[in-house]
Design an enzyme around this catalytic site. Structure first.
Site, PDB file in Angstrom:
ATOM      1  N   ARG A   1     -35.930  -6.850 -83.286  1.00 20.80           N
ATOM      2  CA  ARG A   1     -35.587  -5.419 -83.232  1.00 20.80           C
ATOM      3  C   ARG A   1     -36.333  -4.657 -82.138  1.00 20.80           C
ATOM      4  O   ARG A   1     -36.010  -3.516 -81.840  1.00 20.80           O
ATOM      5  CB  ARG A   1     -35.851  -4.777 -84.608  1.00 20.80           C
ATOM      6  CG  ARG A   1     -34.759  -5.074 -85.612  1.00 20.80           C
ATOM      7  CD  ARG A   1     -35.170  -4.698 -87.011  1.00 20.80           C
ATOM      8  NE  ARG A   1     -36.118  -5.660 -87.589  1.00 20.80           N
ATOM      9  CZ  ARG A   1     -36.689  -5.537 -88.782  1.00 20.80           C
ATOM     10  NH1 ARG A   1     -36.432  -4.478 -89.524  1.00 20.80           N
ATOM     11  NH2 ARG A   1     -37.530  -6.450 -89.226  1.00 20.80           N
TER      12      ARG A   1
ATOM     13  N   GLY B   1     -40.163 -18.080 -92.177  1.00 23.35           N
ATOM     14  CA  GLY B   1     -40.635 -17.180 -93.220  1.00 23.35           C
ATOM     15  C   GLY B   1     -42.151 -17.129 -93.301  1.00 23.35           C
ATOM     16  O   GLY B   1     -42.852 -18.020 -92.821  1.00 23.35           O
ATOM     17  N   THR B   2     -42.630 -16.064 -93.939  1.00 25.04           N
ATOM     18  CA  THR B   2     -44.074 -15.820 -94.007  1.00 25.04           C
ATOM     19  C   THR B   2     -44.810 -16.914 -94.768  1.00 25.04           C
ATOM     20  O   THR B   2     -45.964 -17.221 -94.459  1.00 25.04           O
ATOM     21  CB  THR B   2     -44.342 -14.451 -94.658  1.00 25.04           C
ATOM     22  OG1 THR B   2     -43.567 -14.358 -95.859  1.00 25.04           O
ATOM     23  CG2 THR B   2     -43.953 -13.303 -93.743  1.00 25.04           C
TER      24      THR B   2
ATOM     25  N   ASP C   1     -48.207  -7.378 -86.946  1.00 27.20           N
ATOM     26  CA  ASP C   1     -47.419  -6.179 -86.622  1.00 27.20           C
ATOM     27  C   ASP C   1     -47.795  -4.992 -87.510  1.00 27.20           C
ATOM     28  O   ASP C   1     -47.022  -4.063 -87.672  1.00 27.20           O
ATOM     29  CB  ASP C   1     -45.914  -6.490 -86.709  1.00 27.20           C
ATOM     30  CG  ASP C   1     -45.455  -6.831 -88.122  1.00 27.20           C
ATOM     31  OD1 ASP C   1     -46.312  -6.970 -89.017  1.00 27.20           O
ATOM     32  OD2 ASP C   1     -44.234  -6.950 -88.332  1.00 27.20           O
TER      33      ASP C   1
ATOM     34  N   ASN D   1     -70.435  14.411 -43.083  1.00 22.34           N
ATOM     35  CA  ASN D   1     -69.223  15.212 -43.203  1.00 22.34           C
ATOM     36  C   ASN D   1     -68.057  14.454 -42.571  1.00 22.34           C
ATOM     37  O   ASN D   1     -68.111  14.098 -41.404  1.00 22.34           O
ATOM     38  CB  ASN D   1     -69.413  16.555 -42.504  1.00 22.34           C
ATOM     39  CG  ASN D   1     -68.246  17.472 -42.805  1.00 22.34           C
ATOM     40  OD1 ASN D   1     -68.200  18.138 -43.827  1.00 22.34           O
ATOM     41  ND2 ASN D   1     -67.265  17.466 -41.907  1.00 22.34           N
TER      42      ASN D   1
END
Ligand code: UD1
Ligand code: CA
Length: 458
Positions: free
Chosen positions: A14, A81-82, A105, A379
């Protein structure tokens, strides 16, 4: 031992990006780094990060950090999957370790919160503790399902939830603490019989409950800490909160931010008291700013050290040093390796690169000083150019104390101007100038009488 496992293998579709999600930056720092730092600054002793999608890029970015990386196999035919992610680290903890699961995230989680959470878990003798929060809009998150005695019985994912379960406002933050042995056993039981066909870490809870293990719920008051980033919109929301957090801390330390909403300071920056920063400033990296400075306009300062009582207006400063009481800008540019002394002035449209610029020296307008050593009280007139490059090689020039370089002069390197050397305006200087000499390199001016009349121009 306390071990943290940070999940960061997902693609983050996404985000619509070529960059892996956890490398997207919040105020100049990849979001994964915030999670790694909170983990390291808490009571956690070992940090393990699960990577998969664009693993190499992530490893490269964190090559200086003490982290053990575990790679989750990726591909159409591979499980996902986690739960599967955590399985990759099964050999990184022992049965009597406490394992804390974090998500790459979820960048706003703070070390104090992690410590409080770990204490709650250990004192309660839980097999697993879930960090939860009540959200007004829980859509997208896994829901915490409790029985009539308020005991946690499972977590149900949004996509698997019944209409009744979708009404639950208590959500799973994705942060857990586990007893190492119980986690190992429960991971072995995971099945992918769910709406997404994934091995959910959240299903471990059901198994533990079946085995009469004690589950704790630690509800967070500041819900903003567990905001997850799934889209660029979420990223901007987290960035706004992180900015507010950093700016608040800077103001507590005695710095005035005239408009904190429009001031972008990275977490690594240090600023001393009574400095005032006007809107539009971007201060990045390893930068320190002294006391009593004033910073105006769209100034950007990167990896630089600024002294006390310095005024900077609409200027870009990169990898440089600026002494006390110096004034810079508007619209100047200090490129890398510029070292400007005390009481100096770098004015409008002046560019300095890889040069030393001594105390009390001035370049007030439209000059380029590259690869040069400028002494004290020199200068540099308007439009002076240090010609440092012959197309192949770069050369240095050396202008000693109290010299004066007239306007529009070219100093063709390598050139040395000794103390009190004076260069006449408009000269192109290719030879060294001795102490106290005037050097003038111009053709003689000729004024022609009656020229316009002769040419019929009037
Ligand atoms: C997950 C939780 C959900 C919780 C939410 C909080 C599960 C099944 N769901 O959902 O209950 O409310 O987080 O934000 O755990 N990852 C891997 N490997 C994988 C898949 C994911 O490392 O195979 C990583 C991702 O990179 C990410 C984290 O795990 O950092 C979470 O994955 P994500 O897909 O964002 O889970 P959510 O759907 O948000
Ligand atoms: Ca997520």
């Amino acid at each position: 031992m306390k071990v943290s496992i940070i999940l960061a293998a997902g693609e983050g579709t996404r985000m619509k990006s070529k960059t892996p999600k956890v490398l997207h930056e919040i105020l100049g720092v990849p979001m994964l780094e915030y999670v790694v730092n909170s983990s390291k600054n808490s009571d956690v002793e070992k940090v393990c990060v699960i990577i998969g999608h664009k693993a190499e890029k992530i490893k490269e970015k964190f090559s200086n950090e003490e982290i053990s990386f575990r790679e989750q196999p990726m591909g159409e035919d591979k499980p996902y999957g986690t739960g599967y992610a955590v399985k990759q680290a099964i050999n990184d903890f022992e049965d009597d370790d406490t394992v804390i699961i974090l998500n790459g995230d979820t960048p706003l989680i703070r070390e104090q919160t992690l410590n409080g959470f770990l204490q709650f878990h250990e004192q309660g003798n839980f097999s697993c503790t879930i960090l939860t929060a009540d959200l007004d809009n829980p859509t997208g998150y896994g829901r915490i399902v409790r029985d009539d005695n308020a005991k946690i019985v499972k977590i149900v994912e949004q996509k698997d939830a019944s209409e009744k379960e979708k009404l639950i406002r208590e959500i799973n933050s994705g942060i857990f603490a586990f007893n190492g042995g119980d986690l190992k056993n429960a991971l072995g039981e995971l099945k992918s019989d769910n709406a997404q066909g994934e091995l959910y870490l959240t299903d471990v809870i059901k198994t533990l409950v079946l085995n009469n293990r004690k589950i704790g719920g630690f509800k967070l008051r500041d819900k903003r800490e567990i905001l997850g980033v799934n889209s660029r919109d979420d990223l901007s929301v987290c960035a706004e909160i992180m900015k507010e957090r950093i700016n608040k801390k800077i103001m507590v330390d005695g710095v005035t931010l005239v408009d904190p909403k429009n001031t972008y300071i990275e977490t690594s920056v240090k600023i001393s008291q009574d400095t005032i920063i006007y809107p539009g400033a971007v201060i990045q990296g390893n930068t320190t700013i002294g006391e009593g400075c004033k910073i105006y306009g769209t100034t950007r300062i990167v990896d630089s050290k600024i002294g006390d009582n310095v005024t900077i207006d609409n200027t870009l400063i990169e990898e440089s040093i600026v002494g006390d009481n110096t004034k810079i800008g508007p619209y100047a540019h200090l490129r890398p390796n510029s070292n400007v002394g005390n009481d100096a002035k770098i004015g409008n449209f002046v560019e300095i690169k890889n040069s030393n610029f001594g105390d009390g020296s001035k370049a007030s307008h439209l000059a380029y000083v590259g690869d040069s050593d400028i002494g004290k009280n020199v200068n540099i007139g308007c439009g002076v150019v240090f010609v440092n490059y012959d197309g192949k090689n770069k050369f240095r020039s050396n202008i000693k104390d109290n010299s004066f370089i007239g306007s529009n002069a070219n100093i063709v390197a390598p050139v040395e101007v000794e103390e009190y050397g004076y260069i006449a305006a408009g000269s192109t200087i290719t030879k060294d100038v001795k102490e106290g000499q005037l050097s003038i390199e111009r053709s003689v001016q000729k004024n022609v009488d009656g020229w316009v009349e002769k040419k019929n121009l009037k």
